[in-house]
Design an enzyme around this catalytic site. Structure first.
Site, PDB file in Angstrom:
ATOM      1  N   ASN A  35      35.635  30.258  42.002  1.00  0.00           N
ATOM      2  CA  ASN A  35      35.709  31.610  42.568  1.00  0.00           C
ATOM      3  C   ASN A  35      35.901  32.703  41.528  1.00  0.00           C
ATOM      4  OD1 ASN A  35      37.460  29.706  44.791  1.00  0.00           O
ATOM      5  ND2 ASN A  35      35.568  30.691  45.414  1.00  0.00           N
TER       6      ASN A  35
ATOM      7  N   VAL B 235      35.515  38.094  36.521  1.00  0.00           N
ATOM      8  CA  VAL B 235      35.817  38.829  37.754  1.00  0.00           C
ATOM      9  C   VAL B 235      36.179  37.846  38.871  1.00  0.00           C
ATOM     10  CG1 VAL B 235      34.827  40.295  39.562  1.00  0.00           C
ATOM     11  CG2 VAL B 235      34.402  40.815  37.162  1.00  0.00           C
ATOM     12  N   VAL B 236      37.254  38.175  39.571  1.00  0.00           N
ATOM     13  CA  VAL B 236      37.759  37.298  40.621  1.00  0.00           C
ATOM     14  C   VAL B 236      37.115  37.658  41.954  1.00  0.00           C
ATOM     15  CG1 VAL B 236      39.827  36.549  41.838  1.00  0.00           C
ATOM     16  CG2 VAL B 236      39.976  37.197  39.451  1.00  0.00           C
ATOM     17  N   CYS B 237      36.685  36.636  42.675  1.00  0.00           N
ATOM     18  CA  CYS B 237      36.085  36.857  43.988  1.00  0.00           C
ATOM     19  C   CYS B 237      36.997  36.225  45.032  1.00  0.00           C
ATOM     20  CB  CYS B 237      34.704  36.213  44.031  1.00  0.00           C
ATOM     21  SG  CYS B 237      33.878  36.428  45.588  1.00  0.00           S
ATOM     22  N   ILE B 238      37.717  37.074  45.739  1.00  0.00           N
ATOM     23  CA  ILE B 238      38.653  36.564  46.742  1.00  0.00           C
ATOM     24  C   ILE B 238      38.727  37.595  47.853  1.00  0.00           C
ATOM     25  CG2 ILE B 238      40.613  37.514  45.470  1.00  0.00           C
ATOM     26  CD1 ILE B 238      42.324  35.216  46.439  1.00  0.00           C
TER      27      ILE B 238
END
Lengths: 165, 189
Positions: free
Chosen positions: A81, A87-90
């Site tokens: 993720n 870059v964090v995708c949450i």
């Protein structure tokens, strides 16, 4: 300095300093600009990330807390993720309202009742439990799903390298 | 009565002329794609399509060459692999294809790029370098273990002291992680 966003960010900084969650350190890079933070997240125990420390940058919009910040790891982190650029995708970092794809509940997404602390705790549990339904790093997701031991040893090697060992 | 009729008719005539003009323009622009529409995806309507396998074959022999140039040469000589190889070997070189020529080549270059990307991203400095902690790791394992008090104290009204405290907590976190990792290694050895 008098804007709602600055006041709120200062408040959150104070709270995170006096009562930080386990394994998390966060605060503005420079107090003159409260819209740019640096956070350190400890790798959760019982996962290949255990023992690691992962720095990340949080950028807040001027209309925070109406809109969420963005979060970007400043280190190599091999995770389904997290994009290759960090870059964090949450879901908690996604703008408020319903997902046009009906993928996430509105309650999972950002809203002003969330906080930096909640984001960091969510990211910590995301590190421990990847969500491979909507991977940001497809290669990592595939390795996590199909070759778990290779995935684990790669993550462990990255952790050691990041500590200069 | 007649006057009102003409005053209505002029705008109507103008509208009809305008619509007619656009209809004709549309019709004149339309034919090329629509006539090739049934099989335009294969590209065979314009000359012959280049077989990606042939491009790959030549590209394997001459990896330094641009795959688009290879495809362009094959496109022009009718897919003759021998002629293209001959041309390259005799040192005549390949012509640069026009920019509009975009053959549907298989994704070999992108594949390479994606396998390279993670290792390129692996160029991040380690945390010790990033936070300038080299001087503090020399006396290995001697870092004082911070206690709970230190961890959660420290909200001062002094801005500089706050910044200092935050920096220290960050650095301690890294050093402690390193120390623990080294202890674990020592325990294993």
């Amino acid at each position: 300095m008098n804007s709602v966003a600055s006041k709120r960010l200062f408040q959150e900084y104070k709270h995170l300093t006096t009562d930080p969650p386990e394994g998390i350190t966060a605060g503005p890079v420079n107090e003159d600009d409260l819209f740019l933070w640096e956070a350190m997240i400890q790798g959760p125990e019982g996962t290949p990330y255990e023992g690691g420390v992962f720095p990340a940058e949080l950028k807040f919009p001027k209309d925070y807390p109406l809109m969420p910040p963005t979060m970007k790891f400043q280190c190599d982190i091999w995770h389904p993720n997290v994009y290759a650029n960090g870059v964090v995708c949450i879901s908690i970092l996604h703008p408020p309202g319903d997902d046009p794809n009906h993928y996430e509940q509105a309650s999972e997404r950002w809203s002003p009742i969330q906080s930096v602390e909640k984001i960091l705790i969510s990211v910590m549990s995301m590190i421990a439990e990847p969500n491979d339904e909507s991977p940001a790093n497809v290669d990592a997701a595939r390795m996590w799903r199909e070759r778990r031991s290779e995935f684990d040893s790669r993550v462990k090697a990255d952790v050691r390298k990041s500590l200069g060992l | 009565m007649a006057q009102t009729e003409t005053s209505i008719n002029i705008p109507q005539l103008l509208a009809v002329a305008l619509v007619g003009f656009f209809a004709i323009r549309w019709y004149l622009n339309k034919p090329p794609p629509s006539s090739g529409g049934s099989n335009s995806s294969s590209g065979s309507s314009r000359g012959r399509a280049v077989d990606p396998a042939q491009v790959a074959q030549i590209s394997a022999m001459f990896p330094q060459l641009d795959r688009r140039s290879i495809a362009w040469d094959l496109h022009r000589n009718g897919g003759n692999v021998a002629a293209t190889s001959e041309r390259i070997l005799t040192g005549r070189g390949l012509d640069n294809p026009p920019p509009s020529y975009q053959p549907p080549l298989p994704a070999q270059p992108t594949e390479q790029r994606s396998s390279v990307a993670p290792s390129a991203a692996a160029g991040q400095p380690d945390l010790i370098t990033r936070y300038g902690l080299q001087s503090r790791i020399s006396d290995k394992g001697k870092e004082p273990v911070r206690n709970e008090e230190q961890k959660r104290s420290a909200w001062t009204s002094d801005k500089a002291a706050r910044a200092e405290g935050l920096k220290k907590r960050r650095e301690d976190m890294i050093l402690e992680a390193r120390r623990k990792m080294m202890e674990k290694d020592a325990g294993r050895a």
